[in-house]
Design an enzyme around this catalytic site. Structure first.
Site, PDB file in Angstrom:
ATOM      1  N   HIS A 112      40.186  -3.531  13.787  1.00  0.00           N
ATOM      2  CA  HIS A 112      40.515  -3.341  12.477  1.00  0.00           C
ATOM      3  C   HIS A 112      39.387  -1.582  12.490  1.00  0.00           C
ATOM      4  CE1 HIS A 112      41.209  -6.488   9.436  1.00  0.00           C
ATOM      5  NE2 HIS A 112      42.359  -6.263  10.316  1.00  0.00           N
ATOM      6  N   TYR A 128      37.579  -5.279  -0.656  1.00  0.00           N
ATOM      7  CA  TYR A 128      36.625  -5.801  -1.430  1.00  0.00           C
ATOM      8  C   TYR A 128      36.398  -5.525  -2.921  1.00  0.00           C
ATOM      9  CZ  TYR A 128      34.123  -7.103   2.854  1.00  0.00           C
ATOM     10  OH  TYR A 128      33.902  -7.613   4.826  1.00  0.00           O
ATOM     11  N   PRO A 148      27.574 -13.223   2.549  1.00  0.00           N
ATOM     12  CA  PRO A 148      28.791 -13.950   3.167  1.00  0.00           C
ATOM     13  C   PRO A 148      28.768 -12.114   3.032  1.00  0.00           C
ATOM     14  CG  PRO A 148      29.115 -14.590   1.678  1.00  0.00           C
ATOM     15  CD  PRO A 148      28.198 -14.361   1.543  1.00  0.00           C
ATOM     16  N   LYS A 160      27.620 -10.815   8.094  1.00  0.00           N
ATOM     17  CA  LYS A 160      26.574 -10.422   9.210  1.00  0.00           C
ATOM     18  C   LYS A 160      25.847 -11.488   9.854  1.00  0.00           C
ATOM     19  CE  LYS A 160      26.696  -5.734   9.363  1.00  0.00           C
ATOM     20  NZ  LYS A 160      27.262  -5.238   9.961  1.00  0.00           N
ATOM     21  N   TYR A 207      28.434  -1.775   8.200  1.00  0.00           N
ATOM     22  CA  TYR A 207      29.973  -2.762   8.574  1.00  0.00           C
ATOM     23  C   TYR A 207      29.554  -2.940   9.765  1.00  0.00           C
ATOM     24  CZ  TYR A 207      33.937  -4.731   6.920  1.00  0.00           C
ATOM     25  OH  TYR A 207      35.099  -6.046   6.448  1.00  0.00           O
TER      26      TYR A 207
END
Length: 393
Positions: free
Chosen positions: A72, A201, A293, A297, A385
């Site tokens: 991604h 998200y 979550p 990580k 991220y």
């Protein structure tokens, strides 16, 4: 029985460390309370940072990852259905993340263990640590009613939040820091194609939702729920209705509904214990820290912990230097706290908290709107991220 490094726990931290030490010809034995089927079957995260992908390649364990992993180059935030795209690759100079389930990582680690001489003792019950503050630590455990002993130079506690390793550090030495979140994540797995080629998200007035995937044909969805909820309260139809509502109309039209084959509720917490080294004992992974979550990580922090720990042990045995083991806790905690900060922040801007009023909601909306319009804010999000760079020795 004797070895150089005794590893407690055959999860990601323990098995990655075992393979790293095997590559350096450092003897290690892994003790695991459960059997392989149980450990490999645990449903966990599936987003790997580049550091973790590079580690799997370095260990020559990436053939299935390279073939089946979904790379991604971006991710998405949704505010009441309006999508904010974060171009990870362009914002970070080419860094990406790879979707590849933890279950698959564990399968790769276990399949390669025996051919590489990685020794795992399964069903090792009642493991206890002894004399870890001396130069002659040892472990005891029971299997099939018989007690066994393992002498070693060092102990690596990779046995998760509830394991015995952290408990071996005296209370007057150990410091713990914790934030328990007043909600959980209800997650399902379904053999349906994902709603998009990247994660979404969602922050909705009814709560958080996440559209994720494990493969091109298997999807993972989450919604924020009350800690008082039970799985039985959420039949599939109710879950799909709620997830689609929170993800927004445009995403909902791309959601393929289907029967779930796994459904569970996970509480969220942030937790760090300090130090991560005491005497000849080193903590790694969930034994030392837990992250919510949001941001994925957990496994990635475990990987960075054991990279640093393996470097330290290599220095000790190859160069007869204790510099690496002496600095391990400080180095690891520096990275841990940055990941904790990001996971806490990401959770705070995407979830509905109890007693949030209109002011709090507007602050969340302003934060997300700022991210939408600021390349600087997007770059900060993207850098964290994909994972901050890991310094090497």
């Amino acid at each position: 029985m004797r070895t150089q490094v005794a590893i407690i726990g055959a999860g990601p931290a323990g098995m990655l460390l075992a393979h790293l030490l095997a590559a350096e010809n450092i003897e290690a034995i892994v003790l695991e309370r459960r059997d392989r089927h149980y450990v490999e079957g645990r449903v966990r995260a599936g987003v790997l940072e580049q550091v973790t992908v590079d580690l799997m390649r370095r260990l020559k364990l990436s053939s299935r990852l390279d073939q089946d992993g979904l790379v991604h180059s971006g991710t998405n935030l949704s505010l009441d259905g309006q999508i904010i795209h974060i171009d990870l690759a362009n914002l970070t100079g080419g860094s990406t993340v790879t979707v590849y389930g933890q279950q698959e990582v564990m399968r790769d680690l276990f399949d390669a263990a025996e051919p590489r001489g990685v020794h795992v003792i399964w069903d090792a019950d009642e493991t206890m640590l002894h004399d870890v503050d001396s130069e002659r630590p040892f472990l005891t455990w029971k299997k099939n009613g018989t007690e066994h002993r393992l002498d070693c130079d060092f102990v690596a506690g990779c046995d998760g939040f509830h394991g015995p390793s952290r408990m071996a550090i005296p209370n007057n030495v150990l410091k713990t820091f914790e934030r328990v979140y007043p909600f959980g994540w209800l997650g399902i797995l379904a053999d349906v194609p994902p709603a998009g080629h990247e994660l979404i998200y969602a922050n909705h007035e009814r709560g958080f939702a996440l559209a994720s995937m494990r493969s091109a044909t298997r999807s993972r969805y989450y919604i924020q729920c009350s800690l008082n909820d039970r799985v039985e309260d959420w039949p599939d139809e109710r879950f799909w209705d709620e997830a689609c509502l929170r993800l927004g109309r445009d995403v909902a039209t791309k959601v393929t509904r289907g029967p779930s084959f796994e459904k569970s509720i996970a509480p969220l917490r942030s937790f760090v214990s300090e130090p991560m080294r005491w005497g000849r004992l080193f903590l790694a992974g969930d034994a030392a820290h837990i992250v919510p979550p949001t941001g994925a990580k957990g496994l990635n922090l475990a990987a960075s912990d054991v990279i640093m720990l393996s470097q330290a042990l290599r220095e000790f045995y190859r160069d007869h230097s204790s510099a690496g083991i002496d600095s391990y806790s400080e180095r690891a905690l520096s990275r841990v706290w940055k990941a904790e900060r990001f996971s806490w922040w990401f959770t705070s801007i995407t979830h509905r908290f109890p007693n949030m009023d209109g002011f709090d909601r507007r602050i969340q909306m302003a934060e997300l709107d700022y991210i939408r319009g600021s390349i600087t804010a997007q770059r900060s999000l993207a850098e964290n991220y994909v994972g901050l760079p890991l310094e090497t020795i």
